[in-house]
Design a protein around this motif. Structure first.
Motif, PDB file in Angstrom:
ATOM      1  N   GLU A   1       9.208   6.270  16.429  1.00 36.59           N
ATOM      2  CA  GLU A   1       8.686   7.626  16.634  1.00 36.59           C
ATOM      3  C   GLU A   1       7.448   7.892  15.784  1.00 36.59           C
ATOM      4  OE1 GLU A   1      12.405  10.452  17.951  1.00 36.59           O
ATOM      5  OE2 GLU A   1      12.103  10.154  15.797  1.00 36.59           O
ATOM      6  N   PHE A   2       7.468   7.433  14.540  1.00 41.36           N
ATOM      7  CA  PHE A   2       6.346   7.651  13.615  1.00 41.36           C
ATOM      8  C   PHE A   2       5.869   6.281  13.149  1.00 41.36           C
ATOM      9  CE2 PHE A   2       4.244   8.380   9.604  1.00 41.36           C
ATOM     10  CZ  PHE A   2       3.573   9.581   9.773  1.00 41.36           C
ATOM     11  N   SER A   3       4.617   5.942  13.457  1.00 38.19           N
ATOM     12  CA  SER A   3       4.093   4.613  13.140  1.00 38.19           C
ATOM     13  C   SER A   3       2.894   4.744  12.214  1.00 38.19           C
ATOM     14  CB  SER A   3       3.667   3.879  14.419  1.00 38.19           C
ATOM     15  OG  SER A   3       4.743   3.793  15.333  1.00 38.19           O
ATOM     16  N   VAL A   4       2.951   4.036  11.088  1.00 32.12           N
ATOM     17  CA  VAL A   4       1.855   4.048  10.135  1.00 32.12           C
ATOM     18  C   VAL A   4       1.768   2.670   9.491  1.00 32.12           C
ATOM     19  CG1 VAL A   4       3.317   4.868   8.231  1.00 32.12           C
ATOM     20  CG2 VAL A   4       0.849   5.313   8.162  1.00 32.12           C
ATOM     21  N   ASP A   5       0.566   2.244   9.155  1.00 35.61           N
ATOM     22  CA  ASP A   5       0.385   0.953   8.499  1.00 35.61           C
ATOM     23  C   ASP A   5       1.183   0.910   7.202  1.00 35.61           C
ATOM     24  OD1 ASP A   5      -1.346  -1.616   8.449  1.00 35.61           O
ATOM     25  OD2 ASP A   5      -1.534  -0.794   6.429  1.00 35.61           O
ATOM     26  N   ALA A   6       1.779  -0.241   6.926  1.00 36.65           N
ATOM     27  CA  ALA A   6       2.696  -0.359   5.782  1.00 36.65           C
ATOM     28  C   ALA A   6       2.036  -0.010   4.454  1.00 36.65           C
ATOM     29  CB  ALA A   6       3.265  -1.770   5.727  1.00 36.65           C
ATOM     30  N   ASP A   7       0.734  -0.259   4.312  1.00 29.93           N
ATOM     31  CA  ASP A   7       0.073  -0.028   3.028  1.00 29.93           C
ATOM     32  C   ASP A   7      -0.681   1.302   2.972  1.00 29.93           C
ATOM     33  OD1 ASP A   7      -0.523  -1.089   0.374  1.00 29.93           O
ATOM     34  OD2 ASP A   7      -2.613  -1.183   1.035  1.00 29.93           O
ATOM     35  N   ALA A   8      -0.631   2.074   4.052  1.00 28.10           N
ATOM     36  CA  ALA A   8      -1.441   3.297   4.111  1.00 28.10           C
ATOM     37  C   ALA A   8      -1.030   4.314   3.044  1.00 28.10           C
ATOM     38  CB  ALA A   8      -1.342   3.918   5.502  1.00 28.10           C
ATOM     39  N   VAL A   9       0.251   4.645   3.019  1.00 27.69           N
ATOM     40  CA  VAL A   9       0.722   5.630   2.034  1.00 27.69           C
ATOM     41  C   VAL A   9       0.668   5.067   0.613  1.00 27.69           C
ATOM     42  CG1 VAL A   9       2.738   6.940   1.268  1.00 27.69           C
ATOM     43  CG2 VAL A   9       2.093   6.944   3.687  1.00 27.69           C
ATOM     44  N   PRO A  10       1.140   3.819   0.362  1.00 31.18           N
ATOM     45  CA  PRO A  10       1.034   3.276  -1.001  1.00 31.18           C
ATOM     46  C   PRO A  10      -0.399   3.245  -1.541  1.00 31.18           C
ATOM     47  CG  PRO A  10       2.559   1.955   0.283  1.00 31.18           C
ATOM     48  CD  PRO A  10       1.930   2.913   1.239  1.00 31.18           C
ATOM     49  N   SER A  11      -1.382   2.987  -0.692  1.00 31.58           N
ATOM     50  CA  SER A  11      -2.759   2.937  -1.181  1.00 31.58           C
ATOM     51  C   SER A  11      -3.230   4.309  -1.635  1.00 31.58           C
ATOM     52  CB  SER A  11      -3.690   2.400  -0.086  1.00 31.58           C
ATOM     53  OG  SER A  11      -3.770   3.282   1.011  1.00 31.58           O
ATOM     54  N   ILE A  12      -2.789   5.362  -0.948  1.00 32.69           N
ATOM     55  CA  ILE A  12      -3.119   6.721  -1.381  1.00 32.69           C
ATOM     56  C   ILE A  12      -2.395   7.045  -2.678  1.00 32.69           C
ATOM     57  CG2 ILE A  12      -2.912   9.169  -0.805  1.00 32.69           C
ATOM     58  CD1 ILE A  12      -3.323   8.430   2.100  1.00 32.69           C
ATOM     59  N   GLN A  13      -1.140   6.636  -2.779  1.00 35.71           N
ATOM     60  CA  GLN A  13      -0.381   6.889  -4.004  1.00 35.71           C
ATOM     61  C   GLN A  13      -1.015   6.188  -5.205  1.00 35.71           C
ATOM     62  OE1 GLN A  13       3.390   5.481  -2.523  1.00 35.71           O
ATOM     63  NE2 GLN A  13       4.122   7.553  -2.060  1.00 35.71           N
ATOM     64  N   ARG A  14      -1.518   4.968  -4.987  1.00 32.67           N
ATOM     65  CA  ARG A  14      -2.196   4.256  -6.083  1.00 32.67           C
ATOM     66  C   ARG A  14      -3.461   4.995  -6.506  1.00 32.67           C
ATOM     67  NH1 ARG A  14      -0.544  -0.342  -3.009  1.00 32.67           N
ATOM     68  NH2 ARG A  14      -2.575  -0.457  -1.964  1.00 32.67           N
ATOM     69  N   TYR A  15      -4.185   5.518  -5.536  1.00 24.33           N
ATOM     70  CA  TYR A  15      -5.400   6.264  -5.864  1.00 24.33           C
ATOM     71  C   TYR A  15      -5.065   7.533  -6.643  1.00 24.33           C
ATOM     72  CZ  TYR A  15      -9.524   9.177  -5.350  1.00 24.33           C
ATOM     73  OH  TYR A  15     -10.606  10.001  -5.612  1.00 24.33           O
ATOM     74  N   LEU A  16      -3.984   8.207  -6.267  1.00 23.52           N
ATOM     75  CA  LEU A  16      -3.607   9.439  -6.958  1.00 23.52           C
ATOM     76  C   LEU A  16      -3.191   9.170  -8.403  1.00 23.52           C
ATOM     77  CD1 LEU A  16      -1.621  11.284  -4.130  1.00 23.52           C
ATOM     78  CD2 LEU A  16      -3.942  11.747  -4.955  1.00 23.52           C
ATOM     79  N   ARG A  17      -2.656   7.970  -8.651  1.00 26.65           N
ATOM     80  CA  ARG A  17      -2.305   7.613 -10.029  1.00 26.65           C
ATOM     81  C   ARG A  17      -3.543   7.255 -10.848  1.00 26.65           C
ATOM     82  NH1 ARG A  17       2.055   4.955  -7.333  1.00 26.65           N
ATOM     83  NH2 ARG A  17       0.952   2.949  -7.455  1.00 26.65           N
ATOM     84  N   ASN A  18      -4.585   6.771 -10.166  1.00 25.60           N
ATOM     85  CA  ASN A  18      -5.821   6.387 -10.848  1.00 25.60           C
ATOM     86  C   ASN A  18      -7.003   6.764  -9.971  1.00 25.60           C
ATOM     87  OD1 ASN A  18      -7.814   5.269 -12.445  1.00 25.60           O
ATOM     88  ND2 ASN A  18      -7.446   3.179 -11.738  1.00 25.60           N
ATOM     89  N   ALA A  19      -7.439   8.010 -10.074  1.00 16.27           N
ATOM     90  CA  ALA A  19      -8.470   8.546  -9.191  1.00 16.27           C
ATOM     91  C   ALA A  19      -9.864   8.030  -9.534  1.00 16.27           C
ATOM     92  CB  ALA A  19      -8.465  10.072  -9.237  1.00 16.27           C
ATOM     93  N   ASP A  20      -9.962   7.155 -10.525  1.00 13.06           N
ATOM     94  CA  ASP A  20     -11.279   6.598 -10.874  1.00 13.06           C
ATOM     95  C   ASP A  20     -11.664   5.446  -9.954  1.00 13.06           C
ATOM     96  OD1 ASP A  20     -11.527   8.374 -12.975  1.00 13.06           O
ATOM     97  OD2 ASP A  20     -10.568   7.022 -14.402  1.00 13.06           O
ATOM     98  N   GLY A  21     -10.713   4.915  -9.216  1.00 12.09           N
ATOM     99  CA  GLY A  21     -10.998   3.780  -8.349  1.00 12.09           C
ATOM    100  C   GLY A  21     -11.627   4.203  -7.032  1.00 12.09           C
ATOM    101  N   ALA A  22     -11.814   3.232  -6.149  1.00 16.19           N
ATOM    102  CA  ALA A  22     -12.407   3.510  -4.848  1.00 16.19           C
ATOM    103  C   ALA A  22     -11.430   4.311  -3.987  1.00 16.19           C
ATOM    104  CB  ALA A  22     -12.756   2.199  -4.143  1.00 16.19           C
ATOM    105  N   LEU A  23     -11.975   5.119  -3.101  1.00 18.67           N
ATOM    106  CA  LEU A  23     -11.137   5.907  -2.208  1.00 18.67           C
ATOM    107  C   LEU A  23     -10.298   4.985  -1.319  1.00 18.67           C
ATOM    108  CD1 LEU A  23     -13.556   8.735  -1.028  1.00 18.67           C
ATOM    109  CD2 LEU A  23     -11.421   9.052  -2.285  1.00 18.67           C
ATOM    110  N   PRO A  24      -9.072   5.364  -1.023  1.00 21.60           N
ATOM    111  CA  PRO A  24      -8.244   4.561  -0.111  1.00 21.60           C
ATOM    112  C   PRO A  24      -8.735   4.746   1.317  1.00 21.60           C
ATOM    113  CG  PRO A  24      -7.121   6.610  -0.642  1.00 21.60           C
ATOM    114  CD  PRO A  24      -8.372   6.585  -1.481  1.00 21.60           C
TER     115      PRO A  24
END
Length: 291
Positions: free
Chosen positions: A28-51
């Motif tokens: 029903e809901f399909s999303v790339d496996a790394d899509a949400v984790p990559s945003i979460q990593r950015y939120l933990r370290n917002a100095d890196g490149a945008l996800p």
């Protein structure tokens, strides 16, 4: 105060959680496996490149017949401050009905308050408003059968990139072409060239998917449209989506520093009635060496 990218991404993840609770079943809901984790990593370290921009699909089943309508969602980094890219599609809809449905959907979303999360609202709107389009599509098919030959249009896109090397990018290109029933080829190396042919909406979707979020050195150099009263299958120059592997030359000691043999590529184009495209892609007339 204007929202920051970080605040917008946090809201996007909250909305994903809501959607997952609404659509818990497999498929029903399909999303790339790394899509949400990559945003979460950015939120933990917002100095890196945008996800990468968050992209997902929601499968809806409409009416008593449970006809599948898929809502494709692409969220800019500043959503909900800016509008999402939404596209509803269904195998049961003709192109005109699909266009009308998406025009109405876009109009509805633009009428909502700016800055509010709206994907859940879009989902509900599609569920509530798709049925008339599906019924019209079925009725028009019955009326047209055996009476009028609907004209079809083959769309062919010639895409140029400074280079194509990364395996994950190549996988994305091939997976997307297969999903959208596109034929053509991908020439890997430097330069990189992609050709896709099929229905226009499928070619447009392919172009949208492969170039996001920040593929800078890529451009669509040439587009061909061919109309027919028969099947577009008879107009295709390619019978599959090919992985072109020509002899390369260059400094193999440097990573990714190799150039494809353009003479072999020109010969390939001529074999597929496309030799004229060489000059469009590279700005020079293609000539094969004397035999």
């Amino acid at each position: 105060m204007a929202a920051t990218v970080k605040e917008c991404l946090e809201l996007q993840l909250l909305e994903v959680e809501m959607l997952l609770s609404m659509f818990p079943k497999r498929g029903e809901f399909s999303v790339d496996a790394d899509a949400v984790p990559s945003i979460q990593r950015y939120l933990r370290n917002a100095d890196g490149a945008l996800p990468p921009q968050l992209e997902y699909r929601i499968a809806l089943h409409v009416g008593e017949a449970k006809v599948k309508v898929e809502l494709q969602v692409l969220l800019p980094h500043m959503y909900p401050q800016v509008a999402p890219q939404l596209f509803a599609r269904s195998d049961a809809l003709h192109r005109q009905q699909q266009l009308q449905l998406n025009t109405r959907l876009a109009s509805h979303i633009s009428s909502l308050d700016a800055g509010d999360l709206c994907v859940c609202e879009a989902v509900q709107w599609v569920k509530d408003n798709s049925l008339p389009f599906l019924e019209n599509s079925e009725a028009s098919s019955e009326c047209a059968s055996g009476e009028v030959r609907v004209k079809e249009m083959l769309h062919r896109m010639w895409i140029y990139s400074h280079h194509i090397y990364r395996q994950e990018l190549r996988k994305k290109i091939f997976d997307c072409a297969k999903k959208l029933n596109l034929t053509g080829f991908c020439l890997t190396g430097k330069p990189g060239v992609i050709c896709v042919e099929g229905l226009r909406e499928n070619c447009d979707e392919f172009w949208r998917v492969i170039r996001y979020p920040n593929w800078k050195h890529i451009s669509c150099k040439h587009v061909e449209n061919i109309e027919t009263e028969g099947s577009i299958e008879n107009l295709r120059l390619f019978h599959s989506f090919e992985d072109l592997q020509f002899q390369a030359h260059g400094d193999y000691g440097l990573r990714n520093d190799y150039h494809m043999d353009l003479g072999q590529f020109l010969e390939f184009l001529k074999q597929h009635q496309s030799g004229h495209v060489f000059q469009i892609l590279f700005g020079v007339e293609g000539k094969l060496p004397d035999s």
